[in-house]
Design a protein around this motif. Sequence first.
Motif, PDB file in Angstrom:
ATOM      1  N   PHE A 197       0.843  -1.194   0.000  1.00  0.00           N
ATOM      2  CA  PHE A 197       0.000   0.000   0.000  1.00  0.00           C
ATOM      3  C   PHE A 197       0.879   1.245   0.000  1.00  0.00           C
ATOM      4  O   PHE A 197       2.051   1.207   0.384  1.00  0.00           O
ATOM      5  N   TYR A 198       0.286   2.332  -0.479  1.00  0.00           N
ATOM      6  CA  TYR A 198       0.923   3.639  -0.428  1.00  0.00           C
ATOM      7  C   TYR A 198       0.316   4.424   0.734  1.00  0.00           C
ATOM      8  O   TYR A 198      -0.889   4.355   0.985  1.00  0.00           O
ATOM      9  N   VAL A 199       1.174   5.167   1.428  1.00  0.00           N
ATOM     10  CA  VAL A 199       0.688   6.035   2.497  1.00  0.00           C
ATOM     11  C   VAL A 199       1.330   7.405   2.330  1.00  0.00           C
ATOM     12  O   VAL A 199       2.534   7.515   2.084  1.00  0.00           O
ATOM     13  N   ALA A 200       0.517   8.447   2.410  1.00  0.00           N
ATOM     14  CA  ALA A 200       0.991   9.820   2.293  1.00  0.00           C
ATOM     15  C   ALA A 200       0.670  10.566   3.577  1.00  0.00           C
ATOM     16  O   ALA A 200      -0.477  10.539   4.042  1.00  0.00           O
ATOM     17  N   LEU A 201       1.678  11.206   4.155  1.00  0.00           N
ATOM     18  CA  LEU A 201       1.502  12.003   5.365  1.00  0.00           C
ATOM     19  C   LEU A 201       1.688  13.466   5.004  1.00  0.00           C
ATOM     20  O   LEU A 201       2.738  13.854   4.474  1.00  0.00           O
ATOM     21  N   ARG A 202       0.688  14.282   5.288  1.00  0.00           N
ATOM     22  CA  ARG A 202       0.816  15.715   5.091  1.00  0.00           C
ATOM     23  C   ARG A 202       1.118  16.348   6.449  1.00  0.00           C
ATOM     24  O   ARG A 202       0.389  16.141   7.420  1.00  0.00           O
ATOM     25  N   MET A 203       2.208  17.127   6.490  1.00  0.00           N
ATOM     26  CA  MET A 203       2.664  17.672   7.768  1.00  0.00           C
ATOM     27  C   MET A 203       3.021  19.149   7.624  1.00  0.00           C
ATOM     28  O   MET A 203       3.426  19.604   6.553  1.00  0.00           O
ATOM     29  N   GLN A 204       2.877  19.864   8.724  1.00  0.00           N
ATOM     30  CA  GLN A 204       3.194  21.286   8.754  1.00  0.00           C
ATOM     31  C   GLN A 204       4.027  21.580   9.998  1.00  0.00           C
ATOM     32  O   GLN A 204       3.671  21.151  11.098  1.00  0.00           O
ATOM     33  N   PRO A 205       5.173  22.289   9.837  1.00  0.00           N
ATOM     34  CA  PRO A 205       5.994  22.624  11.008  1.00  0.00           C
ATOM     35  C   PRO A 205       5.209  23.470  12.004  1.00  0.00           C
ATOM     36  O   PRO A 205       4.443  24.358  11.616  1.00  0.00           O
ATOM     37  N   GLN A 206       5.430  23.198  13.277  1.00  0.00           N
ATOM     38  CA  GLN A 206       4.717  23.915  14.339  1.00  0.00           C
ATOM     39  C   GLN A 206       5.684  24.156  15.488  1.00  0.00           C
ATOM     40  O   GLN A 206       6.333  23.221  15.976  1.00  0.00           O
ATOM     41  N   LEU A 207       5.775  25.398  15.934  1.00  0.00           N
ATOM     42  CA  LEU A 207       6.688  25.766  17.009  1.00  0.00           C
ATOM     43  C   LEU A 207       5.986  25.635  18.354  1.00  0.00           C
ATOM     44  O   LEU A 207       4.876  26.116  18.545  1.00  0.00           O
ATOM     45  N   ALA A 208       6.658  24.947  19.289  1.00  0.00           N
ATOM     46  CA  ALA A 208       6.108  24.777  20.640  1.00  0.00           C
ATOM     47  C   ALA A 208       7.243  24.780  21.647  1.00  0.00           C
ATOM     48  O   ALA A 208       8.156  23.952  21.553  1.00  0.00           O
ATOM     49  N   GLU A 209       7.191  25.749  22.568  1.00  0.00           N
ATOM     50  CA  GLU A 209       8.185  25.839  23.638  1.00  0.00           C
ATOM     51  C   GLU A 209       9.613  25.869  23.101  1.00  0.00           C
ATOM     52  O   GLU A 209      10.515  25.239  23.648  1.00  0.00           O
ATOM     53  N   GLY A 210       9.807  26.614  22.017  1.00  0.00           N
ATOM     54  CA  GLY A 210      11.139  26.792  21.483  1.00  0.00           C
ATOM     55  C   GLY A 210      11.640  25.674  20.599  1.00  0.00           C
ATOM     56  O   GLY A 210      12.777  25.737  20.109  1.00  0.00           O
ATOM     57  N   LEU A 211      10.830  24.644  20.358  1.00  0.00           N
ATOM     58  CA  LEU A 211      11.215  23.528  19.495  1.00  0.00           C
ATOM     59  C   LEU A 211      10.217  23.400  18.345  1.00  0.00           C
ATOM     60  O   LEU A 211       9.040  23.725  18.502  1.00  0.00           O
ATOM     61  N   THR A 212      10.689  22.932  17.200  1.00  0.00           N
ATOM     62  CA  THR A 212       9.822  22.716  16.049  1.00  0.00           C
ATOM     63  C   THR A 212       9.384  21.262  15.994  1.00  0.00           C
ATOM     64  O   THR A 212      10.215  20.346  16.060  1.00  0.00           O
ATOM     65  N   PHE A 213       8.085  21.047  15.886  1.00  0.00           N
ATOM     66  CA  PHE A 213       7.501  19.718  15.728  1.00  0.00           C
ATOM     67  C   PHE A 213       6.754  19.672  14.401  1.00  0.00           C
ATOM     68  O   PHE A 213       6.383  20.704  13.851  1.00  0.00           O
ATOM     69  N   MET A 214       6.518  18.465  13.896  1.00  0.00           N
ATOM     70  CA  MET A 214       5.755  18.303  12.666  1.00  0.00           C
ATOM     71  C   MET A 214       4.329  17.900  13.032  1.00  0.00           C
ATOM     72  O   MET A 214       4.099  16.842  13.634  1.00  0.00           O
ATOM     73  N   ASN A 215       3.383  18.762  12.691  1.00  0.00           N
ATOM     74  CA  ASN A 215       1.973  18.502  12.958  1.00  0.00           C
ATOM     75  C   ASN A 215       1.370  17.748  11.777  1.00  0.00           C
ATOM     76  O   ASN A 215       1.341  18.243  10.655  1.00  0.00           O
ATOM     77  N   VAL A 216       0.921  16.511  12.015  1.00  0.00           N
ATOM     78  CA  VAL A 216       0.331  15.693  10.954  1.00  0.00           C
ATOM     79  C   VAL A 216      -1.103  16.162  10.718  1.00  0.00           C
ATOM     80  O   VAL A 216      -1.969  15.995  11.571  1.00  0.00           O
ATOM     81  N   THR A 217      -1.354  16.753   9.560  1.00  0.00           N
ATOM     82  CA  THR A 217      -2.676  17.306   9.269  1.00  0.00           C
ATOM     83  C   THR A 217      -3.569  16.341   8.497  1.00  0.00           C
ATOM     84  O   THR A 217      -4.785  16.487   8.495  1.00  0.00           O
ATOM     85  N   ALA A 218      -2.975  15.343   7.829  1.00  0.00           N
ATOM     86  CA  ALA A 218      -3.784  14.375   7.078  1.00  0.00           C
ATOM     87  C   ALA A 218      -2.936  13.158   6.739  1.00  0.00           C
ATOM     88  O   ALA A 218      -1.718  13.256   6.569  1.00  0.00           O
ATOM     89  N   ILE A 219      -3.593  12.010   6.650  1.00  0.00           N
ATOM     90  CA  ILE A 219      -2.967  10.772   6.185  1.00  0.00           C
ATOM     91  C   ILE A 219      -3.917  10.103   5.202  1.00  0.00           C
ATOM     92  O   ILE A 219      -5.119  10.023   5.445  1.00  0.00           O
ATOM     93  N   LYS A 220      -3.361   9.636   4.106  1.00  0.00           N
ATOM     94  CA  LYS A 220      -4.157   8.945   3.104  1.00  0.00           C
ATOM     95  C   LYS A 220      -3.433   7.677   2.679  1.00  0.00           C
ATOM     96  O   LYS A 220      -2.250   7.705   2.347  1.00  0.00           O
ATOM     97  N   THR A 221      -4.144   6.554   2.692  1.00  0.00           N
ATOM     98  CA  THR A 221      -3.559   5.291   2.260  1.00  0.00           C
ATOM     99  C   THR A 221      -4.304   4.752   1.042  1.00  0.00           C
ATOM    100  O   THR A 221      -5.469   5.062   0.816  1.00  0.00           O
ATOM    101  N   ASP A 222      -3.589   3.950   0.279  1.00  0.00           N
ATOM    102  CA  ASP A 222      -4.169   3.316  -0.908  1.00  0.00           C
ATOM    103  C   ASP A 222      -3.592   1.905  -1.012  1.00  0.00           C
ATOM    104  O   ASP A 222      -2.403   1.736  -1.287  1.00  0.00           O
ATOM    105  N   ILE A 223      -4.423   0.900  -0.771  1.00  0.00           N
ATOM    106  CA  ILE A 223      -3.992  -0.489  -0.857  1.00  0.00           C
ATOM    107  C   ILE A 223      -3.979  -0.892  -2.326  1.00  0.00           C
ATOM    108  O   ILE A 223      -4.996  -0.825  -3.011  1.00  0.00           O
ATOM    109  N   VAL A 224      -2.808  -1.316  -2.810  1.00  0.00           N
ATOM    110  CA  VAL A 224      -2.668  -1.622  -4.238  1.00  0.00           C
ATOM    111  C   VAL A 224      -2.511  -3.117  -4.499  1.00  0.00           C
ATOM    112  O   VAL A 224      -2.663  -3.557  -5.644  1.00  0.00           O
TER     113      VAL A 224
END
Length: 282
Positions: free
Chosen positions: A184-211
């Motif tokens: 299967f294919y999996v796509a993660l859409r992420m946006q950098p987000q600053l919290a307490e002086g550190l950058t984290f990746m906020n997962v905004t969407a996930i889409k999978t496709d079983i092939v």
Amino acid sequence: MQLQKPVALWFSLLAPLWLAAVQAQQFLQEPRVYLLNNLFAFKLIYCLLLAAFIKPCLLKDSLSNDCLTANIESLFQNWRNGVPGLRGVGSLDPFRVGRVRIAQRVPPNVDVSVELRNMSTIGLSQAKILNSTTLLNSGQYTLGFHVHLTQINITSNYKLKGHVLLLNLNSAGILSADLDYLEFYVALRMQPQLAEGLTFMNVTAIKTDIVRIDKIRVNLTNLFGGNQELERSANELFNENWRVLFDVLRPVLTQTFDAVLQDRFTKIFRYLPAKYLFEDFA
């Protein structure tokens, strides 16, 4: 006075180590609270925990795909029993989900409502990433992975009501399923987000496709109130027509799978500073 100098020297050397050990214990017990109180110890502990198997990759480098592939495979293998200090995620192999509801109506083959409880999936730690891609667009990152699993096993308590392949069913029991050669294919859409002086990746969407799935074998117990002959015939019917059933249920199964994966990956990436995975944020 001269005898006291070595004692003072040893104390000055050991006191920071003792303090670091106490801080590490506090962090592992309450990571989010400790993050707010001591960012330096947070960074130090994460370096110790992650450096052994994670190598920061360059998201903006098209040649970083092999690096991302190795990191994702290592994550599932090294954290198969859970993420250190993060109780809310649980183990990745077996991958456990407390409750799942599925409802699908596609006449004439399926009109069914299913509830699964205490679902356990075994085999995810053996995942192989065949290919990976990265894309940056308008400040959002998309990671794409082509995943291969030789076999996974699913067990769960189930409740089922409706009809499947013209069989009228209203039962509860144990479901077990084996899936052979899954891709299967999996796509993660992420946006950098600053919290307490550190950058984290906020997962905004996930889409999978079983092939690809080569085979699915299922067994449901107690389908007809303990009538073993009818139960065996029904399971044989399901297994003979597994591809028809899977194609009918694919949309709702994919939607459920996406929701479960997004919940887990969101927790992991909120807990893991981006710099430890992506050199772009160092």
